[in-house]
Design a protein around this motif. Sequence first.
Motif, PDB file in Angstrom:
ATOM      1  N   ALA A 191       4.699  -5.669  11.248  1.00 44.13           N
ATOM      2  CA  ALA A 191       4.664  -6.048   9.838  1.00 44.13           C
ATOM      3  C   ALA A 191       3.889  -5.071   8.971  1.00 44.13           C
ATOM      4  N   GLY A 192       2.774  -4.569   9.465  1.00 35.11           N
ATOM      5  CA  GLY A 192       1.786  -3.940   8.600  1.00 35.11           C
ATOM      6  C   GLY A 192       2.209  -2.617   7.988  1.00 35.11           C
ATOM      7  N   GLY A 193       1.567  -2.310   6.853  1.00 34.37           N
ATOM      8  CA  GLY A 193       1.805  -1.029   6.206  1.00 34.37           C
ATOM      9  C   GLY A 193       1.376  -1.056   4.751  1.00 34.37           C
ATOM     10  N   LEU A 194       1.815  -0.054   4.016  1.00 37.72           N
ATOM     11  CA  LEU A 194       1.431   0.061   2.612  1.00 37.72           C
ATOM     12  C   LEU A 194       2.025  -1.084   1.808  1.00 37.72           C
ATOM     13  N   LEU A 195       1.183  -1.700   1.007  1.00 37.90           N
ATOM     14  CA  LEU A 195       1.633  -2.800   0.160  1.00 37.90           C
ATOM     15  C   LEU A 195       2.453  -2.228  -0.994  1.00 37.90           C
ATOM     16  N   VAL A 196       3.672  -2.721  -1.143  1.00 36.75           N
ATOM     17  CA  VAL A 196       4.514  -2.246  -2.246  1.00 36.75           C
ATOM     18  C   VAL A 196       5.003  -3.440  -3.072  1.00 36.75           C
ATOM     19  N   ASP A 197       5.338  -3.174  -4.316  1.00 33.63           N
ATOM     20  CA  ASP A 197       5.875  -4.251  -5.147  1.00 33.63           C
ATOM     21  C   ASP A 197       7.391  -4.349  -4.937  1.00 33.63           C
ATOM     22  N   GLU A 198       8.045  -5.158  -5.746  1.00 33.19           N
ATOM     23  CA  GLU A 198       9.470  -5.415  -5.505  1.00 33.19           C
ATOM     24  C   GLU A 198      10.327  -4.172  -5.692  1.00 33.19           C
ATOM     25  N   GLY A 199       9.811  -3.183  -6.408  1.00 35.22           N
ATOM     26  CA  GLY A 199      10.544  -1.945  -6.586  1.00 35.22           C
ATOM     27  C   GLY A 199      10.058  -0.836  -5.659  1.00 35.22           C
ATOM     28  N   CYS A 200       9.230  -1.211  -4.678  1.00 34.82           N
ATOM     29  CA  CYS A 200       8.706  -0.267  -3.676  1.00 34.82           C
ATOM     30  C   CYS A 200       7.715   0.739  -4.257  1.00 34.82           C
ATOM     31  N   ALA A 201       7.065   0.371  -5.364  1.00 29.56           N
ATOM     32  CA  ALA A 201       5.959   1.167  -5.893  1.00 29.56           C
ATOM     33  C   ALA A 201       4.660   0.688  -5.240  1.00 29.56           C
ATOM     34  N   LEU A 217       3.620   7.060  -6.826  1.00 32.83           N
ATOM     35  CA  LEU A 217       3.714   6.942  -5.370  1.00 32.83           C
ATOM     36  C   LEU A 217       4.529   5.713  -4.965  1.00 32.83           C
ATOM     37  N   TYR A 218       5.600   5.973  -4.243  1.00 30.74           N
ATOM     38  CA  TYR A 218       6.512   4.931  -3.765  1.00 30.74           C
ATOM     39  C   TYR A 218       6.555   4.988  -2.237  1.00 30.74           C
ATOM     40  N   ALA A 219       7.068   3.929  -1.605  1.00 33.07           N
ATOM     41  CA  ALA A 219       7.126   3.927  -0.144  1.00 33.07           C
ATOM     42  C   ALA A 219       8.347   3.148   0.313  1.00 33.07           C
ATOM     43  N   ALA A 220       8.905   3.575   1.456  1.00 35.71           N
ATOM     44  CA  ALA A 220      10.127   2.948   1.971  1.00 35.71           C
ATOM     45  C   ALA A 220      10.100   2.917   3.494  1.00 35.71           C
ATOM     46  N   GLY A 221      10.730   1.901   4.053  1.00 36.68           N
ATOM     47  CA  GLY A 221      10.877   1.806   5.511  1.00 36.68           C
ATOM     48  C   GLY A 221       9.619   1.284   6.191  1.00 36.68           C
ATOM     49  N   ASP A 222       9.434   1.713   7.438  1.00 39.35           N
ATOM     50  CA  ASP A 222       8.365   1.164   8.273  1.00 39.35           C
ATOM     51  C   ASP A 222       6.956   1.512   7.805  1.00 39.35           C
ATOM     52  N   VAL A 223       6.816   2.452   6.892  1.00 34.42           N
ATOM     53  CA  VAL A 223       5.466   2.768   6.398  1.00 34.42           C
ATOM     54  C   VAL A 223       4.938   1.649   5.501  1.00 34.42           C
ATOM     55  N   THR A 224       5.837   0.784   5.047  1.00 37.53           N
ATOM     56  CA  THR A 224       5.433  -0.302   4.151  1.00 37.53           C
ATOM     57  C   THR A 224       5.095  -1.564   4.937  1.00 37.53           C
ATOM     58  N   ASP A 225       4.403  -2.461   4.271  1.00 35.23           N
ATOM     59  CA  ASP A 225       4.236  -3.808   4.798  1.00 35.23           C
ATOM     60  C   ASP A 225       5.587  -4.532   4.727  1.00 35.23           C
ATOM     61  N   ARG A 226       5.933  -5.241   5.792  1.00 36.20           N
ATOM     62  CA  ARG A 226       7.223  -5.938   5.818  1.00 36.20           C
ATOM     63  C   ARG A 226       7.075  -7.457   5.914  1.00 36.20           C
ATOM     64  N   LEU A 241      -3.123  -1.644   1.899  1.00 34.11           N
ATOM     65  CA  LEU A 241      -2.293  -2.021   3.054  1.00 34.11           C
ATOM     66  C   LEU A 241      -2.328  -3.525   3.250  1.00 34.11           C
ATOM     67  N   GLN A 242      -1.295  -4.031   3.897  1.00 33.99           N
ATOM     68  CA  GLN A 242      -1.220  -5.462   4.164  1.00 33.99           C
ATOM     69  C   GLN A 242      -0.543  -5.695   5.514  1.00 33.99           C
ATOM     70  N   GLY A 243      -0.903  -6.821   6.152  1.00 37.13           N
ATOM     71  CA  GLY A 243      -0.205  -7.239   7.373  1.00 37.13           C
ATOM     72  C   GLY A 243      -0.598  -6.452   8.607  1.00 37.13           C
ATOM     73  N   MET A 244      -1.675  -5.666   8.541  1.00 40.83           N
ATOM     74  CA  MET A 244      -2.004  -4.774   9.656  1.00 40.83           C
ATOM     75  C   MET A 244      -2.376  -5.549  10.922  1.00 40.83           C
ATOM     76  N   GLU A 245      -2.818  -6.800  10.775  1.00 39.86           N
ATOM     77  CA  GLU A 245      -3.194  -7.565  11.970  1.00 39.86           C
ATOM     78  C   GLU A 245      -1.970  -8.042  12.753  1.00 39.86           C
ATOM     79  N   PHE A 246      -0.806  -8.060  12.124  1.00 36.23           N
ATOM     80  CA  PHE A 246       0.403  -8.521  12.828  1.00 36.23           C
ATOM     81  C   PHE A 246       1.031  -7.339  13.574  1.00 36.23           C
ATOM     82  N   SER A 247       0.284  -6.849  14.526  1.00 31.56           N
ATOM     83  CA  SER A 247       0.620  -5.574  15.162  1.00 31.56           C
ATOM     84  C   SER A 247       0.381  -5.632  16.663  1.00 31.56           C
ATOM     85  N   GLY A 248       0.502  -6.820  17.247  1.00 29.29           N
ATOM     86  CA  GLY A 248       0.247  -6.968  18.684  1.00 29.29           C
ATOM     87  C   GLY A 248       1.512  -6.899  19.515  1.00 29.29           C
ATOM     88  N   HIS A 249       2.533  -6.184  19.043  1.00 30.04           N
ATOM     89  CA  HIS A 249       3.775  -6.132  19.814  1.00 30.04           C
ATOM     90  C   HIS A 249       3.797  -4.961  20.783  1.00 30.04           C
TER      91      HIS A 249
END
Lengths: 130, 540
Positions: B332-342, B348-357, B222-230
């Motif tokens: 921002a935070g979520g599962l770290l994915v590469d440019e193809g969302c792997a 295992l692939y990921a899309a949308g808000d479950v991913t790091d943005r 996962l990445q970006g999990m600290e950017f979650s104070g909204h």
Amino acid sequence: MIELILEPRCVRCLACVRVCPNDVLEADGDGLPYVARQQDCCSCFLCEAYCAPDALYVAPEAYPLPGLDAAQLLADGRIGAFRRALGWDQRKPGELDARAGAAPAIQRGHPGSPQDLHRSESYANGINRH
Amino acid sequence: MSTYTEVTTDSGRRIAAGDYEIDHKADVLVIGGSLAGAWAALAAARAGARVVLAEKGWMGTAGVVAAASVGGYYALPDDPAQREGVIGVRHQESRGLDDLGYVERVYDQSYRSFTELRAAGFASARLGAFPGPDSMAFLRRQLLAAKVKILDHSPALELLQTADGAVAGAAGIQRKSGEAWRVRAGAVVLATGGNAFLSGAQGTNGLTGDGYLMGAEAGARLQGMEFSGHYGLTPAEGSCTKGGMYFSGHIYDDAGARLDPLPSWFAVPNVARTLLSGGKAWVVLDKAAPEQHDTHRRQSPNFYQYFSRRGVDPFRQRWPVKLTYEGTVRAAGGLLVDEGCATGVPGLYAAGDVTDRCRLTGAFLSGAGPAVAWCVASGEWAGQGAAAFARALGKGAHARQVKGAGACGLRPGGGATGAGKGPGGRETIARVQEEILPLEKNFFRDGKQLTASLGRLDALWTAARAELSAAGPRELLKAREAAALAASARWIYRAALARTESRGLHRRSDFPEEDPAQRHHLVLSGVDEIRIARREALPA
């Protein structure tokens, strides 16, 4: 939260039981829906939207609001208001007419138009200001 | 009226033992049926895959899009000024953590996707506009037409993995019947959304971080999990956290002083300060011209129901607002994915808000325009990637031996013991919420508070890991949601403690300044033991 199921208007299609994303509703032994888990309702109004006979009322309050007067809510048009606001009293879900749009702030122009540029040099992290 | 009897099927034992009542095979399994999941399923089906889509709620009403009216950003192919504007729209706020080259790729893809949707008969007023209930109803029909098999009210509880770590399906329950299901698949797309920690924000009650937990259990990072104070501005008695309409208003404190020198989202820290000091914040949407009021009401009907049902004129009367935690949903935070969302875990692939943005909007909000564009772009890429992965596996895909990867809430202490001792799912959820929901703890964070909260969360996790489980389907789902909430809170606070600065949606009162030396990403891995690694940001 969902507050009322108007038994005389309900046609027992159980669309509400099916579409509730939070599994709030159940059918009883007579095939009539009832509110089984009110605390899981977040007032999204989508059960109302899918209730063709307008037999449900969802209060916008995020807490239970017992004692609502169904006759009054029917008389003043609050029951069924969301379905009408979507235009679903006139057409099927998903068959859009082009009037339906996006939120106003985004609607005004193309993305990236001046109205959408809410940038501010002074915005850093919300702590430094003031 | 007869009283409801809880389904008594021992779903917990069945899932833990791999004893399924429903068994499907697919090339691609998509978990989650809001915008990103629907798009991933359509993309996979277009690529020739047999697709099953499993949704916790009902595909058509589940997720944040169905409960909103949103508009997605896109880049017009032949309009350089528009392209430059939209690609850079959140660059300043990203605080050095976005990737403009990737943003451009996302908005080029969203333009193509929105155009395809229009060609398929989706008649929204404007390209990229998604009036929620209609959009999702339309997409449900598209999925059925594409022969995607939809499993409604079917939360996935765990991923299935081969001995060499490839994700090869998932298992879950049909929560109304209590039946245990399994889908064996060549590849899986997680599209379960973010985690709003059951704060009650409209449309987010299904978003409990299930995909983070399932993904991390299988080895994803996962990445970006600290950017979650909204926290979203919310009419005080209600649940709607949609933000667009506040651009048409003013926000005041009790004394009538303006809290919105900057519009909408940017006013949130001032509102938080006011509420934290015991004051109230008031809104009136008086920037909207009277002739626009009907248009506003029509465009965001769910937001305005609050006022019409309570007999308040939001354009002329002032009304109090509160702040509701949105966790990682618009952040921002979520599962770290590469440019193809792997995800880096095979299959295992990921899309949308479950991913790091972070690539899209850095340390700032991804919500609205960027998030909607990301749902379709990441859905397209994840769906295509998963279909290609499944195709490469060929006929042997379903012959692979698999094992459930789920642990906390499902296999207490490493084995199946049926109903657990110790705090149950509901109590675990309440204890996580005590640490993560209060403005006092999570809006302006500080080291001491984070350390204390982490101590309690770690203890809660240890207890849940050893003892949390359940028998009936709804309680089992609660147990897994509790595990996902606890895991998410631990990831968020672990990263928040490690980032000793303030940046974007991460605000430290003990480190109020942005530190140029910390312009990097924090990558988390592990569920029981959490590890943190730094990943450098792109050159400035």
